[in-house]
Design an enzyme around this catalytic site. Structure first.
Site, PDB file in Angstrom:
ATOM      1  N   ASP A  44       0.816  -1.206   0.000  1.00  0.00           N
ATOM      2  CA  ASP A  44       0.000   0.000   0.000  1.00  0.00           C
ATOM      3  C   ASP A  44       0.854   1.262   0.000  1.00  0.00           C
ATOM      4  O   ASP A  44       0.335   2.359  -0.020  1.00  0.00           O
ATOM      5  CB  ASP A  44      -0.975  -0.017   1.161  1.00  0.00           C
ATOM      6  CG  ASP A  44      -0.331  -0.028   2.554  1.00  0.00           C
ATOM      7  OD1 ASP A  44       0.895   0.159   2.677  1.00  0.00           O
ATOM      8  OD2 ASP A  44      -1.068  -0.213   3.516  1.00  0.00           O
TER       9      ASP A  44
ATOM     10  N   ASP B  19       0.140 -11.344   4.379  1.00  0.00           N
ATOM     11  CA  ASP B  19      -0.153 -10.603   3.160  1.00  0.00           C
ATOM     12  C   ASP B  19       1.189 -10.202   2.547  1.00  0.00           C
ATOM     13  O   ASP B  19       1.825  -9.249   2.989  1.00  0.00           O
ATOM     14  CB  ASP B  19      -1.003  -9.386   3.503  1.00  0.00           C
ATOM     15  CG  ASP B  19      -1.560  -8.680   2.290  1.00  0.00           C
ATOM     16  OD1 ASP B  19      -1.348  -9.150   1.160  1.00  0.00           O
ATOM     17  OD2 ASP B  19      -2.197  -7.619   2.473  1.00  0.00           O
TER      18      ASP B  19
END
Length: 140
Positions: A1, A111
């Site tokens: 991100d 993740d």
């Protein structure tokens, strides 16, 4: 991100130094208290925090982690061996360092950070790079 990893804040874990962050120019930021680019600051995930293969069966990388029964202070900066059990990577191993966490992660969730893999809950990539097309939210 692209945001500053949660394990980059000082005091998150008992380590000699938190995860490094970079400015939008990819220069390492020395102050671990620099505000995240996702909150209007200048600290982002360094572009070199991406996976690399050392052989056909072993790779290293970084991941956001959430482990049931533990807190960030337990998993921040720790390394874990993951063995893939299905798909084209079945039987292959990846050693990851936990550099981040996320409120949107499930229990016992890893993740893996990878270019083009999309973003999760936050997207600091536009602020870091000016423009960005690195994948969709919640999946490349």
């Amino acid at each position: 991100d692209c945001c500053k990893p949660s394990c980059a804040w000082s005091g998150k874990a008992a380590v000699s130094g938190p995860v490094r962050t970079c400015g939008s120019n990819q220069q390492v930021i020395s102050d671990p208290n620099t505000k995240s680019g996702c909150d209007g600051g200048t600290a982002f995930t360094c572009a070199n925090n991406q996976p690399w293969a050392v052989s056909n069966s072993l790779a290293y990388g970084f991941a956001a982690v959430k482990l049931s029964g533990y807190t960030e202070s337990n998993w921040c900066c720790q390394c874990y061996q993951l063995t893939f059990t299905s798909g084209p990577a079945s039987g292959k191993v990846m050693i990851i360092q936990a550099t981040n966490t996320g409120g949107d992660l499930g229990s016992n969730h890893f993740d893996i950070l990878m270019p083009g893999g999309g973003v999760g809950l936050f997207n600091g990539c536009n602020a870091q790079y000016g423009s960005w097309n690195g994948g969709a939210q919640y999946g490349g």
